[in-house]
Design an enzyme around this catalytic site. Structure first.
Site, PDB file in Angstrom:
ATOM      1  N   CYS A 117      42.653  34.176  51.655  1.00 17.84           N
ATOM      2  CA  CYS A 117      42.319  34.868  50.413  1.00 17.84           C
ATOM      3  C   CYS A 117      42.484  36.379  50.476  1.00 17.84           C
ATOM      4  O   CYS A 117      42.517  37.041  49.444  1.00 17.84           O
ATOM      5  CB  CYS A 117      40.902  34.491  50.012  1.00 17.84           C
ATOM      6  SG  CYS A 117      40.679  32.705  50.054  1.00 17.84           S
ATOM      7  N   HIS A 267      39.826  38.589  44.371  1.00 11.84           N
ATOM      8  CA  HIS A 267      40.249  37.226  44.699  1.00 11.84           C
ATOM      9  C   HIS A 267      39.451  36.260  43.824  1.00 11.84           C
ATOM     10  O   HIS A 267      38.217  36.334  43.770  1.00 11.84           O
ATOM     11  CB  HIS A 267      40.006  36.957  46.187  1.00 11.84           C
ATOM     12  CG  HIS A 267      39.993  35.511  46.527  1.00 11.84           C
ATOM     13  ND1 HIS A 267      41.051  34.691  46.229  1.00 11.84           N
ATOM     14  CD2 HIS A 267      39.055  34.713  47.102  1.00 11.84           C
ATOM     15  CE1 HIS A 267      40.759  33.463  46.606  1.00 11.84           C
ATOM     16  NE2 HIS A 267      39.553  33.452  47.145  1.00 11.84           N
ATOM     17  N   ASN A 297      40.985  28.008  42.690  1.00  7.46           N
ATOM     18  CA  ASN A 297      41.154  28.988  43.764  1.00  7.46           C
ATOM     19  C   ASN A 297      42.458  28.672  44.500  1.00  7.46           C
ATOM     20  O   ASN A 297      42.539  27.677  45.207  1.00  7.46           O
ATOM     21  CB  ASN A 297      39.942  28.903  44.700  1.00  7.46           C
ATOM     22  CG  ASN A 297      40.035  29.855  45.884  1.00  7.46           C
ATOM     23  OD1 ASN A 297      41.114  30.342  46.224  1.00  7.46           O
ATOM     24  ND2 ASN A 297      38.913  30.099  46.526  1.00  7.46           N
TER      25      ASN A 297
END
Lengths: 341, 76
Positions: A117, A267, A297
Protein backbone atom coordinates in the site's frame (compact mmCIF):
# COMPACT_ATOMS: atom_id res chain seq x y z
CA UNK A 1 22.30 23.82 -16.97
CA UNK A 2 18.84 22.79 -18.11
CA UNK A 3 16.55 21.67 -15.30
CA UNK A 4 15.59 18.02 -15.09
CA UNK A 5 12.35 18.08 -13.15
CA UNK A 6 10.19 14.97 -12.88
CA UNK A 7 6.49 15.45 -13.58
CA UNK A 8 3.51 13.08 -13.71
CA UNK A 9 2.29 13.14 -17.30
CA UNK A 10 -0.51 10.56 -17.34
CA UNK A 11 -2.12 7.90 -15.14
CA UNK A 12 -4.17 4.98 -16.47
CA UNK A 13 -5.68 1.98 -14.77
CA UNK A 14 -7.08 -1.42 -15.58
CA UNK A 15 -9.57 -3.57 -13.70
CA UNK A 16 -10.27 -7.28 -14.23
CA UNK A 17 -13.65 -8.23 -15.66
CA UNK A 18 -15.06 -10.30 -12.79
CA UNK A 19 -17.20 -8.49 -10.17
CA UNK A 20 -17.33 -9.54 -6.52
CA UNK A 21 -20.52 -7.88 -5.29
CA UNK A 22 -21.96 -7.54 -1.81
CA UNK A 23 -24.80 -9.82 -2.94
CA UNK A 24 -22.29 -12.61 -3.58
CA UNK A 25 -20.56 -11.95 -0.25
CA UNK A 26 -23.87 -11.92 1.64
CA UNK A 27 -24.60 -15.37 0.21
CA UNK A 28 -21.17 -16.67 1.25
CA UNK A 29 -21.31 -15.01 4.70
CA UNK A 30 -24.98 -15.27 5.76
CA UNK A 31 -24.31 -13.47 9.09
CA UNK A 32 -23.95 -10.24 7.12
CA UNK A 33 -26.59 -8.62 4.93
CA UNK A 34 -25.81 -6.79 1.69
CA UNK A 35 -26.60 -3.50 3.46
CA UNK A 36 -24.36 -4.29 6.41
CA UNK A 37 -21.40 -5.15 4.16
CA UNK A 38 -21.81 -1.87 2.29
CA UNK A 39 -22.30 0.08 5.51
CA UNK A 40 -19.23 -1.44 7.20
CA UNK A 41 -16.83 -1.46 4.24
CA UNK A 42 -18.16 1.37 2.09
CA UNK A 43 -17.47 -0.91 -0.87
CA UNK A 44 -20.11 -1.78 -3.44
CA UNK A 45 -18.04 -4.02 -5.67
CA UNK A 46 -14.51 -5.43 -5.98
CA UNK A 47 -12.94 -6.58 -9.23
CA UNK A 48 -11.26 -9.99 -9.22
CA UNK A 49 -8.68 -11.38 -11.64
CA UNK A 50 -9.61 -14.49 -13.62
CA UNK A 51 -8.02 -17.81 -12.70
CA UNK A 52 -5.14 -17.54 -15.18
CA UNK A 53 -4.94 -13.75 -15.21
CA UNK A 54 -1.79 -12.45 -13.53
CA UNK A 55 -1.07 -9.03 -12.05
CA UNK A 56 1.33 -8.49 -14.98
CA UNK A 57 -1.52 -9.07 -17.47
CA UNK A 58 -3.46 -6.23 -15.84
CA UNK A 59 -0.26 -4.17 -15.72
CA UNK A 60 0.41 -4.63 -19.44
CA UNK A 61 -3.14 -3.56 -20.28
CA UNK A 62 -2.85 -0.46 -18.07
CA UNK A 63 0.50 0.45 -19.68
CA UNK A 64 -0.91 0.02 -23.20
CA UNK A 65 -3.45 2.76 -22.37
CA UNK A 66 -0.52 5.13 -21.75
CA UNK A 67 0.65 4.62 -25.34
CA UNK A 68 -2.88 5.11 -26.66
CA UNK A 69 -3.61 8.26 -24.64
CA UNK A 70 -0.26 10.09 -24.68
CA UNK A 71 2.22 11.16 -27.31
CA UNK A 72 4.92 9.08 -25.62
CA UNK A 73 6.04 6.20 -27.82
CA UNK A 74 7.05 2.86 -26.38
CA UNK A 75 10.61 3.26 -27.72
CA UNK A 76 10.94 6.41 -25.60
CA UNK A 77 10.47 4.56 -22.29
CA UNK A 78 13.88 4.19 -20.71
CA UNK A 79 12.86 2.73 -17.34
CA UNK A 80 10.08 0.40 -16.20
CA UNK A 81 9.35 0.16 -12.49
CA UNK A 82 6.89 -2.53 -11.41
CA UNK A 83 5.44 -2.51 -7.91
CA UNK A 84 3.91 -5.89 -7.13
CA UNK A 85 3.61 -8.57 -4.48
CA UNK A 86 2.06 -10.94 -7.03
CA UNK A 87 4.91 -11.54 -9.49
CA UNK A 88 4.60 -14.08 -12.32
CA UNK A 89 7.60 -16.09 -11.03
CA UNK A 90 10.22 -16.04 -8.29
CA UNK A 91 12.51 -15.31 -11.20
CA UNK A 92 12.86 -13.87 -13.78
CA UNK A 93 11.84 -10.34 -12.83
CA UNK A 94 8.26 -9.70 -13.98
CA UNK A 95 9.24 -6.21 -15.20
CA UNK A 96 11.69 -7.86 -17.63
CA UNK A 97 8.88 -9.97 -19.09
CA UNK A 98 6.71 -6.86 -19.32
CA UNK A 99 9.49 -5.03 -21.22
CA UNK A 100 9.16 -7.69 -23.90
CA UNK A 101 5.36 -7.79 -23.91
CA UNK A 102 5.09 -4.01 -24.12
CA UNK A 103 7.72 -3.79 -26.86
CA UNK A 104 9.91 -1.46 -24.80
CA UNK A 105 13.46 -0.98 -26.13
CA UNK A 106 16.34 -3.19 -24.98
CA UNK A 107 18.03 -0.04 -23.68
CA UNK A 108 15.25 0.25 -21.08
CA UNK A 109 16.00 -0.51 -17.44
CA UNK A 110 13.40 -2.65 -15.66
CA UNK A 111 12.95 -3.81 -12.10
CA UNK A 112 10.32 -5.11 -9.71
CA UNK A 113 9.97 -3.76 -6.21
CA UNK A 114 7.99 -5.60 -3.58
CA UNK A 115 5.80 -3.18 -1.66
CA UNK A 116 2.07 -2.99 -1.00
CA UNK A 117 0.00 0.00 0.00
CA UNK A 118 2.98 2.37 0.29
CA UNK A 119 4.35 1.28 -3.11
CA UNK A 120 3.11 4.15 -5.27
CA UNK A 121 4.90 6.74 -3.12
CA UNK A 122 8.12 4.72 -3.27
CA UNK A 123 7.69 4.34 -7.03
CA UNK A 124 7.33 8.10 -7.46
CA UNK A 125 10.44 8.58 -5.32
CA UNK A 126 12.45 6.12 -7.44
CA UNK A 127 11.18 7.64 -10.70
CA UNK A 128 12.04 11.16 -9.53
CA UNK A 129 15.52 9.98 -8.56
CA UNK A 130 16.11 8.36 -11.96
CA UNK A 131 14.89 11.41 -13.87
CA UNK A 132 16.44 14.17 -11.81
CA UNK A 133 19.88 12.50 -11.73
CA UNK A 134 19.77 12.28 -15.52
CA UNK A 135 19.44 8.48 -15.69
CA UNK A 136 16.07 8.48 -17.45
CA UNK A 137 13.70 10.70 -19.42
CA UNK A 138 10.52 8.64 -19.43
CA UNK A 139 9.78 6.30 -16.54
CA UNK A 140 6.80 3.95 -16.68
CA UNK A 141 5.68 3.15 -13.14
CA UNK A 142 3.30 0.19 -12.99
CA UNK A 143 1.46 -1.01 -9.88
CA UNK A 144 -0.24 -4.40 -10.28
CA UNK A 145 -1.73 -6.65 -7.66
CA UNK A 146 -3.93 -9.73 -7.42
CA UNK A 147 -4.30 -10.28 -3.65
CA UNK A 148 -7.49 -12.25 -4.43
CA UNK A 149 -5.29 -15.22 -5.33
CA UNK A 150 -3.90 -15.22 -1.77
CA UNK A 151 -7.30 -14.93 -0.07
CA UNK A 152 -9.24 -17.90 1.31
CA UNK A 153 -12.87 -17.60 0.11
CA UNK A 154 -14.13 -18.07 3.69
CA UNK A 155 -11.98 -15.32 5.20
CA UNK A 156 -14.41 -12.44 5.57
CA UNK A 157 -11.79 -10.15 7.13
CA UNK A 158 -9.92 -9.76 3.83
CA UNK A 159 -12.29 -10.99 1.13
CA UNK A 160 -14.72 -8.13 1.76
CA UNK A 161 -11.96 -5.51 1.48
CA UNK A 162 -9.45 -6.30 -1.26
CA UNK A 163 -9.87 -5.98 -5.01
CA UNK A 164 -7.44 -6.59 -7.89
CA UNK A 165 -6.22 -3.84 -10.21
CA UNK A 166 -3.24 -2.37 -12.02
CA UNK A 167 -2.20 1.16 -12.89
CA UNK A 168 0.41 2.76 -15.11
CA UNK A 169 1.91 6.21 -14.58
CA UNK A 170 4.11 8.02 -17.05
CA UNK A 171 6.68 10.17 -15.26
CA UNK A 172 8.69 12.45 -17.54
CA UNK A 173 11.58 14.84 -17.45
CA UNK A 174 10.49 18.45 -17.83
CA UNK A 175 12.26 21.80 -17.65
CA UNK A 176 10.05 23.09 -14.81
CA UNK A 177 12.10 25.32 -12.56
CA UNK A 178 10.30 24.39 -9.33
CA UNK A 179 10.02 20.96 -7.74
CA UNK A 180 6.83 19.22 -8.93
CA UNK A 181 7.03 15.89 -7.06
CA UNK A 182 8.33 15.96 -3.49
CA UNK A 183 9.60 16.25 -0.85
CA UNK A 184 9.26 12.70 0.39
CA UNK A 185 8.75 11.13 3.79
CA UNK A 186 9.47 7.42 4.13
CA UNK A 187 9.03 5.03 7.03
CA UNK A 188 9.48 1.37 7.87
CA UNK A 189 8.73 -0.80 10.89
CA UNK A 190 9.39 -4.47 10.20
CA UNK A 191 8.06 -5.51 13.62
CA UNK A 192 4.63 -5.29 11.95
CA UNK A 193 5.52 -7.75 9.19
CA UNK A 194 3.57 -10.54 10.85
CA UNK A 195 0.32 -8.56 10.85
CA UNK A 196 -0.23 -8.58 7.08
CA UNK A 197 1.40 -11.61 5.60
CA UNK A 198 1.19 -14.67 3.37
CA UNK A 199 3.29 -16.91 5.64
CA UNK A 200 4.36 -19.59 3.14
CA UNK A 201 5.59 -19.74 -0.42
CA UNK A 202 8.87 -17.87 0.02
CA UNK A 203 12.12 -19.38 1.33
CA UNK A 204 11.36 -18.94 5.05
CA UNK A 205 8.43 -21.32 5.14
CA UNK A 206 7.86 -23.72 2.26
CA UNK A 207 4.38 -24.73 1.19
CA UNK A 208 3.47 -28.22 2.36
CA UNK A 209 0.51 -30.46 3.09
CA UNK A 210 0.59 -29.11 6.67
CA UNK A 211 0.74 -25.46 5.63
CA UNK A 212 -2.30 -25.98 3.39
CA UNK A 213 -4.46 -27.13 6.30
CA UNK A 214 -7.37 -24.71 6.71
CA UNK A 215 -8.24 -23.65 10.27
CA UNK A 216 -10.89 -21.38 11.76
CA UNK A 217 -9.72 -18.36 13.77
CA UNK A 218 -11.40 -16.88 16.86
CA UNK A 219 -13.55 -14.60 14.70
CA UNK A 220 -14.93 -17.39 12.51
CA UNK A 221 -12.68 -16.74 9.51
CA UNK A 222 -11.04 -19.64 7.68
CA UNK A 223 -7.56 -19.69 6.18
CA UNK A 224 -4.39 -21.75 5.92
CA UNK A 225 -0.75 -20.69 6.19
CA UNK A 226 -0.76 -20.41 2.40
CA UNK A 227 -3.31 -17.59 2.51
CA UNK A 228 -3.25 -13.89 3.27
CA UNK A 229 -3.61 -13.07 6.95
CA UNK A 230 -4.43 -9.59 8.23
CA UNK A 231 -4.61 -8.47 11.83
CA UNK A 232 -6.93 -5.55 11.23
CA UNK A 233 -6.70 -4.12 14.75
CA UNK A 234 -2.88 -4.04 14.70
CA UNK A 235 -2.82 -2.47 11.22
CA UNK A 236 -5.33 0.14 12.33
CA UNK A 237 -3.28 1.00 15.42
CA UNK A 238 -0.15 1.33 13.28
CA UNK A 239 -1.86 3.81 10.97
CA UNK A 240 -3.18 5.89 13.88
CA UNK A 241 0.41 6.65 14.81
CA UNK A 242 2.36 6.55 11.54
CA UNK A 243 0.00 8.44 9.22
CA UNK A 244 -0.46 11.62 11.32
CA UNK A 245 3.31 11.66 11.97
CA UNK A 246 4.09 11.30 8.25
CA UNK A 247 1.66 14.11 7.39
CA UNK A 248 3.20 16.44 10.00
CA UNK A 249 6.73 15.61 8.88
CA UNK A 250 5.86 16.21 5.23
CA UNK A 251 4.32 19.61 6.02
CA UNK A 252 7.43 20.52 8.02
CA UNK A 253 9.82 19.41 5.26
CA UNK A 254 7.90 21.30 2.58
CA UNK A 255 7.25 24.40 4.67
CA UNK A 256 3.55 24.08 3.87
CA UNK A 257 0.47 24.33 6.08
CA UNK A 258 -2.60 22.10 5.97
CA UNK A 259 -4.49 24.96 4.27
CA UNK A 260 -1.95 25.02 1.41
CA UNK A 261 -2.98 21.51 0.35
CA UNK A 262 -5.77 21.43 -2.24
CA UNK A 263 -6.47 17.70 -2.10
CA UNK A 264 -5.52 14.82 0.19
CA UNK A 265 -5.32 11.36 -1.36
CA UNK A 266 -4.55 8.66 1.16
CA UNK A 267 -4.21 4.96 0.43
CA UNK A 268 -7.83 3.79 0.14
CA UNK A 269 -7.52 1.10 2.83
CA UNK A 270 -11.15 0.98 3.92
CA UNK A 271 -13.97 3.35 4.80
CA UNK A 272 -13.56 3.06 8.54
CA UNK A 273 -9.83 3.81 8.56
CA UNK A 274 -10.14 6.74 6.16
CA UNK A 275 -13.02 8.32 8.04
CA UNK A 276 -11.11 8.07 11.28
CA UNK A 277 -7.86 9.47 9.83
CA UNK A 278 -9.77 12.35 8.22
CA UNK A 279 -11.35 13.22 11.58
CA UNK A 280 -8.13 12.74 13.56
CA UNK A 281 -6.16 15.01 11.23
CA UNK A 282 -9.07 17.50 11.13
CA UNK A 283 -9.03 17.50 7.34
CA UNK A 284 -11.92 19.19 5.52
CA UNK A 285 -14.09 16.44 4.01
CA UNK A 286 -14.35 18.21 0.66
CA UNK A 287 -10.54 18.00 0.32
CA UNK A 288 -10.30 14.36 1.38
CA UNK A 289 -10.77 12.25 -1.72
CA UNK A 290 -12.49 8.87 -1.47
CA UNK A 291 -12.51 6.26 -4.24
CA UNK A 292 -12.95 2.72 -3.02
CA UNK A 293 -16.66 2.16 -3.63
CA UNK A 294 -16.21 0.46 -6.99
CA UNK A 295 -12.83 -1.21 -6.44
CA UNK A 296 -12.20 -1.96 -2.74
CA UNK A 297 -8.64 -1.85 -1.46
CA UNK A 298 -6.44 -2.41 -4.53
CA UNK A 299 -3.18 -2.16 -2.52
CA UNK A 300 -0.52 -0.15 -4.43
CA UNK A 301 -3.08 0.90 -7.06
CA UNK A 302 -5.47 2.82 -4.79
CA UNK A 303 -3.60 6.15 -4.94
CA UNK A 304 -3.10 6.29 -8.73
CA UNK A 305 -6.72 5.15 -9.30
CA UNK A 306 -7.89 7.90 -6.93
CA UNK A 307 -5.71 10.47 -8.74
CA UNK A 308 -7.21 9.43 -12.06
CA UNK A 309 -10.76 9.58 -10.64
CA UNK A 310 -10.10 12.95 -8.98
CA UNK A 311 -8.99 14.30 -12.35
CA UNK A 312 -12.00 12.97 -14.24
CA UNK A 313 -14.34 14.32 -11.52
CA UNK A 314 -12.49 17.65 -11.70
CA UNK A 315 -11.63 17.51 -8.01
CA UNK A 316 -7.99 17.80 -9.06
CA UNK A 317 -7.02 20.56 -11.44
CA UNK A 318 -3.84 21.99 -12.93
CA UNK A 319 -1.96 24.02 -10.34
CA UNK A 320 -3.36 22.09 -7.37
CA UNK A 321 -1.08 20.78 -4.65
CA UNK A 322 -2.03 17.23 -3.71
CA UNK A 323 -0.77 15.24 -0.74
CA UNK A 324 -0.34 11.50 -1.25
CA UNK A 325 0.05 9.13 1.70
CA UNK A 326 0.57 5.36 1.40
CA UNK A 327 0.75 2.98 4.36
CA UNK A 328 0.42 -0.71 5.07
CA UNK A 329 2.10 -4.09 4.62
CA UNK A 330 5.69 -4.18 5.94
CA UNK A 331 4.93 -2.02 7.86
CA UNK A 332 5.92 0.52 5.28
CA UNK A 333 4.71 4.05 4.73
CA UNK A 334 5.48 7.06 2.59
CA UNK A 335 4.10 10.49 1.80
CA UNK A 336 4.77 13.13 -0.79
CA UNK A 337 3.38 16.26 -2.39
CA UNK A 338 2.65 16.64 -6.10
CA UNK A 339 1.98 19.95 -7.82
CA UNK A 340 -0.42 18.98 -10.58
CA UNK A 341 0.69 20.27 -13.99
CA UNK B 1 -14.77 9.85 31.17
CA UNK B 2 -16.54 7.91 33.92
CA UNK B 3 -17.44 4.26 33.83
CA UNK B 4 -21.01 4.91 32.75
CA UNK B 5 -19.82 6.99 29.80
CA UNK B 6 -17.40 4.22 28.95
CA UNK B 7 -20.23 1.67 28.93
CA UNK B 8 -22.32 3.90 26.67
CA UNK B 9 -19.32 4.09 24.31
CA UNK B 10 -18.97 0.30 24.43
CA UNK B 11 -22.68 -0.14 23.65
CA UNK B 12 -22.19 2.08 20.63
CA UNK B 13 -19.23 0.00 19.48
CA UNK B 14 -21.16 -3.28 19.57
CA UNK B 15 -24.37 -1.62 18.36
CA UNK B 16 -26.26 -2.71 21.50
CA UNK B 17 -29.41 -1.07 22.86
CA UNK B 18 -28.69 1.50 25.62
CA UNK B 19 -28.67 -0.11 29.06
CA UNK B 20 -27.89 -3.63 27.86
CA UNK B 21 -24.30 -3.67 29.15
CA UNK B 22 -24.06 -3.59 32.95
CA UNK B 23 -20.29 -3.53 33.27
CA UNK B 24 -20.04 -6.79 35.17
CA UNK B 25 -20.15 -9.21 32.26
CA UNK B 26 -17.34 -11.05 30.52
CA UNK B 27 -16.37 -9.69 27.13
CA UNK B 28 -17.15 -13.01 25.48
CA UNK B 29 -20.77 -12.71 26.55
CA UNK B 30 -21.29 -9.37 24.76
CA UNK B 31 -23.00 -9.97 21.41
CA UNK B 32 -21.27 -8.12 18.58
CA UNK B 33 -17.82 -8.02 20.20
CA UNK B 34 -15.94 -9.14 17.08
CA UNK B 35 -12.85 -8.06 15.17
CA UNK B 36 -14.66 -5.05 13.68
CA UNK B 37 -15.91 -4.01 17.12
CA UNK B 38 -12.34 -4.13 18.46
CA UNK B 39 -11.15 -1.80 15.68
CA UNK B 40 -14.13 0.43 16.33
CA UNK B 41 -13.31 0.44 20.07
CA UNK B 42 -9.69 1.46 19.37
CA UNK B 43 -10.97 4.28 17.15
CA UNK B 44 -13.49 5.54 19.74
CA UNK B 45 -10.91 5.59 22.53
CA UNK B 46 -8.42 7.34 20.25
CA UNK B 47 -11.06 9.90 19.34
CA UNK B 48 -12.41 10.59 22.81
CA UNK B 49 -9.26 10.26 24.92
CA UNK B 50 -6.36 10.47 22.46
CA UNK B 51 -4.99 7.11 23.62
CA UNK B 52 -3.87 4.40 21.21
CA UNK B 53 -4.69 1.07 22.88
CA UNK B 54 -2.72 -2.09 22.16
CA UNK B 55 -4.88 -4.61 20.25
CA UNK B 56 -3.04 -7.43 22.02
CA UNK B 57 -4.03 -6.08 25.44
CA UNK B 58 -7.62 -5.69 24.26
CA UNK B 59 -7.60 -9.29 23.05
CA UNK B 60 -6.26 -10.40 26.46
CA UNK B 61 -9.02 -8.57 28.36
CA UNK B 62 -11.59 -10.95 29.82
CA UNK B 63 -14.11 -8.53 31.33
CA UNK B 64 -15.47 -5.03 30.85
CA UNK B 65 -13.44 -4.07 33.93
CA UNK B 66 -10.27 -5.32 32.21
CA UNK B 67 -11.06 -2.96 29.32
CA UNK B 68 -11.64 -0.12 31.77
CA UNK B 69 -8.26 -0.88 33.35
CA UNK B 70 -6.53 -0.40 29.97
CA UNK B 71 -7.61 3.21 29.99
CA UNK B 72 -6.04 3.70 33.41
CA UNK B 73 -6.23 7.16 34.94
CA UNK B 74 -8.39 8.46 32.12
CA UNK B 75 -11.41 6.85 33.69
CA UNK B 76 -12.78 8.14 36.94
Amino acid sequence: MKKKTAIIKLIEYELPECFLTNEILATDFPDWSVERIEQKTGIRVRRIAAQYECASDLGVRAAEKIFINSSCKREEIDYLLLCTQSPDYFLPTTACLMQDRLGLPNSCGALDFNLGCSGYIYGLGLAKGLIETGQAYNVLLVTAETYSKYIHPSDRSVRTLFGDAATATLIQRSSATKEIIGPFVYGTDGTGGKNLIVPTGGSRLLRSKESAEVVEDEHGNFRSQDHLYMNGAEIFTFTLISVPNAVKKLLFLSGKKMEDIDLFIFHQANKFMLEHLCKKLKLPENKFFISFKDYGNTVSSTIPIALNDALSQEKLRAGDLVMLVGFGVGYSWGATLVRWV
Amino acid sequence: MNKQEFIVLLEGVVEAEPGTITGNETIESIPGWDSLAIVSFIAMIDESLGITLSPKKIADAKSVDDLVALIGDNII
